[in-house]
Design a protein around this motif. Sequence first.
Motif, PDB file in Angstrom:
ATOM      1  N   MET A 121      -1.932  -4.793 -15.931  1.00 27.67           N
ATOM      2  CA  MET A 121      -1.785  -6.546 -15.873  1.00 27.67           C
ATOM      3  C   MET A 121      -0.480  -6.742 -16.826  1.00 27.67           C
ATOM      4  O   MET A 121      -0.672  -6.372 -18.505  1.00 27.67           O
ATOM      5  CB  MET A 121      -2.745  -6.647 -16.461  1.00 27.67           C
ATOM      6  CG  MET A 121      -4.869  -6.624 -15.584  1.00 27.67           C
ATOM      7  SD  MET A 121      -4.262  -6.463 -14.143  1.00 27.67           S
ATOM      8  CE  MET A 121      -4.528  -8.644 -13.426  1.00 27.67           C
ATOM      9  N   PRO A 122       0.071  -7.315 -16.454  1.00 30.30           N
ATOM     10  CA  PRO A 122       0.054  -8.644 -15.260  1.00 30.30           C
ATOM     11  C   PRO A 122       0.617  -7.056 -14.406  1.00 30.30           C
ATOM     12  O   PRO A 122       0.770  -6.579 -13.626  1.00 30.30           O
ATOM     13  CB  PRO A 122       0.740  -9.396 -15.843  1.00 30.30           C
ATOM     14  CG  PRO A 122       1.741  -9.115 -16.698  1.00 30.30           C
ATOM     15  CD  PRO A 122       1.031  -8.309 -17.492  1.00 30.30           C
ATOM     16  N   ASN A 140       7.289  -5.842 -11.391  1.00 27.21           N
ATOM     17  CA  ASN A 140       6.479  -7.072 -10.530  1.00 27.21           C
ATOM     18  C   ASN A 140       5.337  -7.713 -10.949  1.00 27.21           C
ATOM     19  O   ASN A 140       4.643  -7.166 -10.742  1.00 27.21           O
ATOM     20  CB  ASN A 140       6.356  -7.562  -9.304  1.00 27.21           C
ATOM     21  CG  ASN A 140       6.527  -8.456  -8.639  1.00 27.21           C
ATOM     22  OD1 ASN A 140       5.842  -9.311  -9.081  1.00 27.21           O
ATOM     23  ND2 ASN A 140       5.661  -8.745  -7.314  1.00 27.21           N
ATOM     24  N   PRO A 141       5.200  -8.768 -12.277  1.00 28.22           N
ATOM     25  CA  PRO A 141       6.412  -9.574 -12.184  1.00 28.22           C
ATOM     26  C   PRO A 141       7.961  -9.586 -13.413  1.00 28.22           C
ATOM     27  O   PRO A 141       8.359 -10.103 -14.178  1.00 28.22           O
ATOM     28  CB  PRO A 141       5.405 -10.940 -12.361  1.00 28.22           C
ATOM     29  CG  PRO A 141       4.432 -10.817 -13.484  1.00 28.22           C
ATOM     30  CD  PRO A 141       4.246  -9.130 -12.661  1.00 28.22           C
ATOM     31  N   THR A 142       7.411  -8.792 -14.811  1.00 25.98           N
ATOM     32  CA  THR A 142       7.365  -8.588 -15.619  1.00 25.98           C
ATOM     33  C   THR A 142       8.883  -8.151 -15.817  1.00 25.98           C
ATOM     34  O   THR A 142      10.364  -8.555 -16.548  1.00 25.98           O
ATOM     35  CB  THR A 142       6.604  -7.745 -16.561  1.00 25.98           C
ATOM     36  OG1 THR A 142       7.404  -6.193 -16.714  1.00 25.98           O
ATOM     37  CG2 THR A 142       5.460  -8.028 -16.564  1.00 25.98           C
ATOM     38  N   GLY A 143       9.242  -7.532 -14.807  1.00 21.24           N
ATOM     39  CA  GLY A 143      10.378  -7.070 -14.805  1.00 21.24           C
ATOM     40  C   GLY A 143      11.071  -5.941 -15.980  1.00 21.24           C
ATOM     41  O   GLY A 143      11.967  -4.847 -15.898  1.00 21.24           O
ATOM     42  N   LYS A 153      15.189 -11.326 -20.621  1.00 21.20           N
ATOM     43  CA  LYS A 153      15.944 -10.396 -20.038  1.00 21.20           C
ATOM     44  C   LYS A 153      14.979  -9.310 -19.354  1.00 21.20           C
ATOM     45  O   LYS A 153      14.832  -8.238 -20.033  1.00 21.20           O
ATOM     46  CB  LYS A 153      17.291  -9.992 -19.821  1.00 21.20           C
ATOM     47  CG  LYS A 153      18.144 -11.188 -20.428  1.00 21.20           C
ATOM     48  CD  LYS A 153      19.645 -10.881 -21.308  1.00 21.20           C
ATOM     49  CE  LYS A 153      20.382 -12.035 -21.319  1.00 21.20           C
ATOM     50  NZ  LYS A 153      22.087 -12.077 -21.231  1.00 21.20           N
ATOM     51  N   PRO A 154      14.955  -9.383 -17.878  1.00 18.38           N
ATOM     52  CA  PRO A 154      14.093  -8.779 -17.122  1.00 18.38           C
ATOM     53  C   PRO A 154      14.994  -6.952 -16.926  1.00 18.38           C
ATOM     54  O   PRO A 154      16.015  -7.198 -17.458  1.00 18.38           O
ATOM     55  CB  PRO A 154      13.676  -9.059 -16.366  1.00 18.38           C
ATOM     56  CG  PRO A 154      14.715  -9.561 -16.101  1.00 18.38           C
ATOM     57  CD  PRO A 154      15.112 -10.329 -17.447  1.00 18.38           C
ATOM     58  N   GLU A 155      14.598  -5.620 -17.320  1.00 17.99           N
ATOM     59  CA  GLU A 155      15.480  -4.479 -16.830  1.00 17.99           C
ATOM     60  C   GLU A 155      16.113  -4.250 -15.993  1.00 17.99           C
ATOM     61  O   GLU A 155      16.305  -3.300 -15.251  1.00 17.99           O
ATOM     62  CB  GLU A 155      14.850  -3.195 -17.873  1.00 17.99           C
ATOM     63  CG  GLU A 155      14.548  -3.804 -19.602  1.00 17.99           C
ATOM     64  CD  GLU A 155      13.340  -2.693 -20.079  1.00 17.99           C
ATOM     65  OE1 GLU A 155      13.675  -1.473 -20.787  1.00 17.99           O
ATOM     66  OE2 GLU A 155      12.483  -2.558 -19.703  1.00 17.99           O
ATOM     67  N   PHE A 187      13.986  -8.716  -9.272  1.00 21.48           N
ATOM     68  CA  PHE A 187      14.795  -9.811  -9.579  1.00 21.48           C
ATOM     69  C   PHE A 187      14.423 -11.006  -9.589  1.00 21.48           C
ATOM     70  O   PHE A 187      13.875 -12.098  -9.894  1.00 21.48           O
ATOM     71  CB  PHE A 187      15.609 -10.135  -7.807  1.00 21.48           C
ATOM     72  CG  PHE A 187      14.484  -9.672  -6.546  1.00 21.48           C
ATOM     73  CD1 PHE A 187      13.514 -10.235  -6.552  1.00 21.48           C
ATOM     74  CD2 PHE A 187      15.499  -8.761  -5.488  1.00 21.48           C
ATOM     75  CE1 PHE A 187      12.562  -9.872  -5.338  1.00 21.48           C
ATOM     76  CE2 PHE A 187      14.640  -8.617  -4.609  1.00 21.48           C
ATOM     77  CZ  PHE A 187      13.462  -8.938  -4.878  1.00 21.48           C
ATOM     78  N   TYR A 188      12.752 -10.300 -10.659  1.00 20.25           N
ATOM     79  CA  TYR A 188      12.140 -11.427 -11.159  1.00 20.25           C
ATOM     80  C   TYR A 188      12.345 -11.652 -12.930  1.00 20.25           C
ATOM     81  O   TYR A 188      13.182 -10.853 -13.647  1.00 20.25           O
ATOM     82  CB  TYR A 188      10.998 -11.829 -11.506  1.00 20.25           C
ATOM     83  CG  TYR A 188      10.317 -10.983  -9.774  1.00 20.25           C
ATOM     84  CD1 TYR A 188      10.438 -12.076  -9.507  1.00 20.25           C
ATOM     85  CD2 TYR A 188      10.146  -9.615  -9.570  1.00 20.25           C
ATOM     86  CE1 TYR A 188       9.921 -11.659  -7.574  1.00 20.25           C
ATOM     87  CE2 TYR A 188       9.480  -9.477  -8.310  1.00 20.25           C
ATOM     88  CZ  TYR A 188       9.645 -10.483  -7.089  1.00 20.25           C
ATOM     89  OH  TYR A 188       8.723 -10.313  -6.237  1.00 20.25           O
ATOM     90  N   VAL A 189      12.172 -12.898 -13.567  1.00 16.66           N
ATOM     91  CA  VAL A 189      12.513 -13.306 -15.054  1.00 16.66           C
ATOM     92  C   VAL A 189      10.794 -14.236 -15.334  1.00 16.66           C
ATOM     93  O   VAL A 189      10.492 -14.460 -14.509  1.00 16.66           O
ATOM     94  CB  VAL A 189      12.991 -14.464 -15.285  1.00 16.66           C
ATOM     95  CG1 VAL A 189      12.517 -14.807 -17.009  1.00 16.66           C
ATOM     96  CG2 VAL A 189      14.380 -14.238 -15.164  1.00 16.66           C
TER      97      VAL A 189
END
Length: 392
Positions: free
Chosen positions: A128-129, A179-182, A321-323, A326-328
């Motif tokens: 999680m998440p 997804n969602p953390t990147g 910034k995500p690694e 295509f999510y922040v």
Amino acid sequence: MNISQTIAAQLENASWIRRMFEEGARMKQERGADNVYDYTLGNPDVEPPPQVLQALARVVSAGLPNSHGYMPNPGFLPVRQAVARQLRRDTGLPFEPEDIFMTVGSAGACNVILKSILDPGDEVIVLMPCFSEYRFYISNHAGRLVPVETSEDFLPDIGRIAAALTPRTRAIILNTPNNPTGRVYPEQVLRDLNSLLAGCDHEILVISDEPYKHLVFDGNKQPEVASLIANTAICNSWSKSQALPGERIGYLALSPQVRNRAALRAACAFTNRILGFINAPALWQLVELEAMDSTVDVSGYERKRDLLCDSLTRAGYDVSKPEGTFYVFMKTPIPDDIAFVRILAKEGVLGVPGAGFGRSGYIRLSLTVPEQMIRKSIPGFAAALQAVSATV
């Protein structure tokens, strides 16, 4: 006619992503599309690579034999041979065509492998998440989701995973880039997980859900999960890497290191049929035979990531910034992320609350939007933050 009580309960907890997307459609009718800034749905806003469209044109015009007909349950043999070659190249493992099953996207692959391994009451660990649909995929096959929190920076916590293992644990779902953390899970974390599982007294399968594998930023690469964790099944699709979510084309691949692989191969070939998918779309299998190495240009997503994150940081938000993907996944300025999503919506900005992914206090924003929309939305983010500050 009454609906299933199970489905009725699931509808109550249905995806926040779709819920907010539908709210966006309503708001656009009321305010006009130019006045609503919708970050909810991860629907690629770029065209597929030229190689993919050219391959599609050739496949359609060539009229190949059996291009519209049934095929073996796992898919066309030449396509599975090509996927096996690609995986041999990428992982260094001796994948064979018999290890590959062409599926209706990565979602289809996840359901095929879960159907093949789960008995009622078996447990699947999910970090999680997470992508919210995993819960439903597992319950589809009478399994039980066991949530395990990641670290504060969203990496797998080996100690927490170890504490969650029971004799009923059958699988762990990994999703990296996540997804969602990147987040992209580092090689050492994957090695540590492999060491943990190798010491267990029963087999536990790692289901590596990899639709974002090629969407990694800053010149980095996603470590090959199957190369680092022995007992792995890969679920993948071209939905994100080639901007083809509506075509529903992907595959399931069983690592050559999976124990009792022959029996699992047979089970997956069978479940790929009885789940009702029957086969992955024939035309798109043939397209991928020619174009499976093609990917979208990630620089556009990276540029939008920098624009959004830098703008939000300047506005006063706490955002990393995500690694990849295509999510922040941004921290909300108040603990109640659902309340903050409602405050943002008043400013015409739509995101998905972190609670929908199993981590409150955050909001997911999709980068599959025009750059101009990002620029126009920043005053709305600033106004929402000001509204929060005024009530504290």
